[in-house]
Design a protein around this motif. Structure first.
Motif, PDB file in Angstrom:
ATOM      1  N   LYS A  69       0.825  -1.212   0.000  1.00  0.00           N
ATOM      2  CA  LYS A  69       0.000   0.000   0.000  1.00  0.00           C
ATOM      3  C   LYS A  69       0.861   1.266   0.000  1.00  0.00           C
ATOM      4  N   LEU A  70       2.004   1.198   0.683  1.00  0.00           N
ATOM      5  CA  LEU A  70       2.856   2.377   0.835  1.00  0.00           C
ATOM      6  C   LEU A  70       4.018   2.407  -0.153  1.00  0.00           C
ATOM      7  N   ARG A  71       4.008   1.537  -1.142  1.00  0.00           N
ATOM      8  CA  ARG A  71       5.164   1.350  -2.022  1.00  0.00           C
ATOM      9  C   ARG A  71       5.569   2.607  -2.785  1.00  0.00           C
ATOM     10  N   ASN A  72       4.656   3.543  -2.964  1.00  0.00           N
ATOM     11  CA  ASN A  72       4.965   4.751  -3.730  1.00  0.00           C
ATOM     12  C   ASN A  72       5.290   5.953  -2.852  1.00  0.00           C
ATOM     13  N   SER A  73       5.506   5.708  -1.582  1.00  0.00           N
ATOM     14  CA  SER A  73       5.842   6.802  -0.669  1.00  0.00           C
ATOM     15  C   SER A  73       7.073   6.449   0.146  1.00  0.00           C
ATOM     16  N   GLY A  74       7.604   7.452   0.850  1.00  0.00           N
ATOM     17  CA  GLY A  74       8.766   7.213   1.691  1.00  0.00           C
ATOM     18  C   GLY A  74       8.492   6.236   2.810  1.00  0.00           C
ATOM     19  N   TRP A  75       7.226   6.178   3.250  1.00  0.00           N
ATOM     20  CA  TRP A  75       6.867   5.234   4.309  1.00  0.00           C
ATOM     21  C   TRP A  75       7.003   3.791   3.848  1.00  0.00           C
ATOM     22  N   GLY A  76       7.005   3.595   2.527  1.00  0.00           N
ATOM     23  CA  GLY A  76       7.195   2.251   2.007  1.00  0.00           C
ATOM     24  C   GLY A  76       8.556   1.687   2.381  1.00  0.00           C
ATOM     25  N   LEU A  77       9.558   2.562   2.461  1.00  0.00           N
ATOM     26  CA  LEU A  77      10.892   2.120   2.883  1.00  0.00           C
ATOM     27  C   LEU A  77      10.873   1.685   4.344  1.00  0.00           C
ATOM     28  N   VAL A  78      10.119   2.430   5.181  1.00  0.00           N
ATOM     29  CA  VAL A  78      10.010   2.084   6.599  1.00  0.00           C
ATOM     30  C   VAL A  78       9.356   0.719   6.763  1.00  0.00           C
ATOM     31  N   ILE A 185      12.325  -6.855 -13.958  1.00  0.00           N
ATOM     32  CA  ILE A 185      12.971  -5.550 -13.785  1.00  0.00           C
ATOM     33  C   ILE A 185      13.615  -5.099 -15.087  1.00  0.00           C
ATOM     34  N   ILE A 186      14.427  -5.956 -15.702  1.00  0.00           N
ATOM     35  CA  ILE A 186      15.174  -5.528 -16.885  1.00  0.00           C
ATOM     36  C   ILE A 186      14.297  -5.436 -18.132  1.00  0.00           C
ATOM     37  N   GLN A 187      13.137  -6.116 -18.113  1.00  0.00           N
ATOM     38  CA  GLN A 187      12.204  -6.024 -19.238  1.00  0.00           C
ATOM     39  C   GLN A 187      11.234  -4.856 -19.081  1.00  0.00           C
ATOM     40  N   GLY A 188      11.307  -4.179 -17.927  1.00  0.00           N
ATOM     41  CA  GLY A 188      10.445  -3.029 -17.702  1.00  0.00           C
ATOM     42  C   GLY A 188       9.093  -3.360 -17.125  1.00  0.00           C
ATOM     43  N   GLY A 189       8.880  -4.632 -16.750  1.00  0.00           N
ATOM     44  CA  GLY A 189       7.589  -5.018 -16.198  1.00  0.00           C
ATOM     45  C   GLY A 189       7.415  -4.623 -14.741  1.00  0.00           C
ATOM     46  N   GLU A 190       8.531  -4.424 -14.043  1.00  0.00           N
ATOM     47  CA  GLU A 190       8.482  -3.996 -12.642  1.00  0.00           C
ATOM     48  C   GLU A 190       9.180  -2.649 -12.532  1.00  0.00           C
ATOM     49  N   ARG A 191       8.400  -1.609 -12.229  1.00  0.00           N
ATOM     50  CA  ARG A 191       8.952  -0.260 -12.164  1.00  0.00           C
ATOM     51  C   ARG A 191       9.119   0.228 -10.728  1.00  0.00           C
ATOM     52  N   ASN A 192       8.631  -0.512  -9.766  1.00  0.00           N
ATOM     53  CA  ASN A 192       8.700  -0.077  -8.364  1.00  0.00           C
ATOM     54  C   ASN A 192       9.798  -0.866  -7.652  1.00  0.00           C
ATOM     55  N   TYR A 193      10.866  -0.186  -7.266  1.00  0.00           N
ATOM     56  CA  TYR A 193      12.006  -0.897  -6.690  1.00  0.00           C
ATOM     57  C   TYR A 193      11.723  -1.460  -5.307  1.00  0.00           C
ATOM     58  N   ILE A 194      10.757  -0.891  -4.595  1.00  0.00           N
ATOM     59  CA  ILE A 194      10.399  -1.427  -3.278  1.00  0.00           C
ATOM     60  C   ILE A 194       9.763  -2.805  -3.429  1.00  0.00           C
TER      61      ILE A 194
END
Length: 222
Positions: A69-78, A185-194
């Protein structure tokens, strides 16, 4: 002429984004593995008991869905560090169980070395060949349900030898997942590094636990 200029520009931007996701993923993965290892070491040294299975399930899935849920925010790192730290905490008692065996340190070292070898080998293969591993999605989906059914059957019926088969199944499943996730990742299917980090971390965790169980069983039979 204009289309020819746009196409290379788009491809370059696409490759730049892929490189950024790849770099951030491996950077965050390294930090979470280190953090998880420190937590596992502390839990092992303190000899904490393994949590109740319901605590493990609620803790893992709760933190996993929170991270999603938080993957697109800084809280996702936490939440990512909270999830990997929790999994490190559950690893501490497991390590203590194997370290208490006569050859426990060799078992743990062998499982750790094999996990690193498999992960780096499979990752290097995909990164060098740039092959699209999306065809593994069907295998992973089928494997998930088969393994889930086997785990539930073993939980309720304690079938002899089934745990060994489950561990072997998880080794194959986790290896395929590493191929699939790295390719995404390398094919561009996953854009969210978290999310890419969480996926690879869980695969590495399951691979290590499964190899630990297999090596522990085979070494005890020697």
């Amino acid at each position: 002429m204009q289309e020819r200029e746009i196409a290379p520009g788009y491809a370059q931007a696409e490759q730049s984004e892929v490189s950024s996701v790849l770099r951030n993923t491996y950077g965050l993965l390294s930090m979470t593995l280190l953090f998880s290892g420190v937590v596992a070491y502390v839990a092992q040294q303190m000899a904490v008991p393994y949590p109740n299975i319901f605590v493990v399930l609620v803790g893992f899935y709760g933190l996993f869905f929170l991270t999603t849920k938080l993957r697109n925010s800084g809280w996702g790192l936490v939440s990512t560090f909270a999830l990997t730290g929790f999994m490190g905490y559950t690893l501490g008692p497991i390590l203590n169980m194997y370290l208490s065996l006569p050859n426990g340190s060799d078992v743990v070292a062998s499982a750790l070395g094999m996990t690193a070898l498999v992960f780096f080998g499979l990752s290097a293969y995909v990164l060098i060949t740039r092959k699209d591993m999306s065809f593994l999605s069907g295998f992973l989906m089928a494997g998930f349900w088969v393994l889930l059914g086997a785990v539930l059957a073993n939980l309720f019926f304690q079938i002899s030898g089934l745990q060994l088969a489950i561990s072997a199944g998880f080794v194959l499943f986790s290896s395929a997942a590493i191929l699939f996730q790295t390719s995404a990742i390398i094919q561009g299917g996953e854009r969210n590094y978290i999310m890419a980090t969480i996926g690879l971390y869980i695969s590495i965790y399951n691979l290590f636990i499964s190899l630990l169980q297999l090596i522990g069983v085979f070494s005890s039979n020697d």
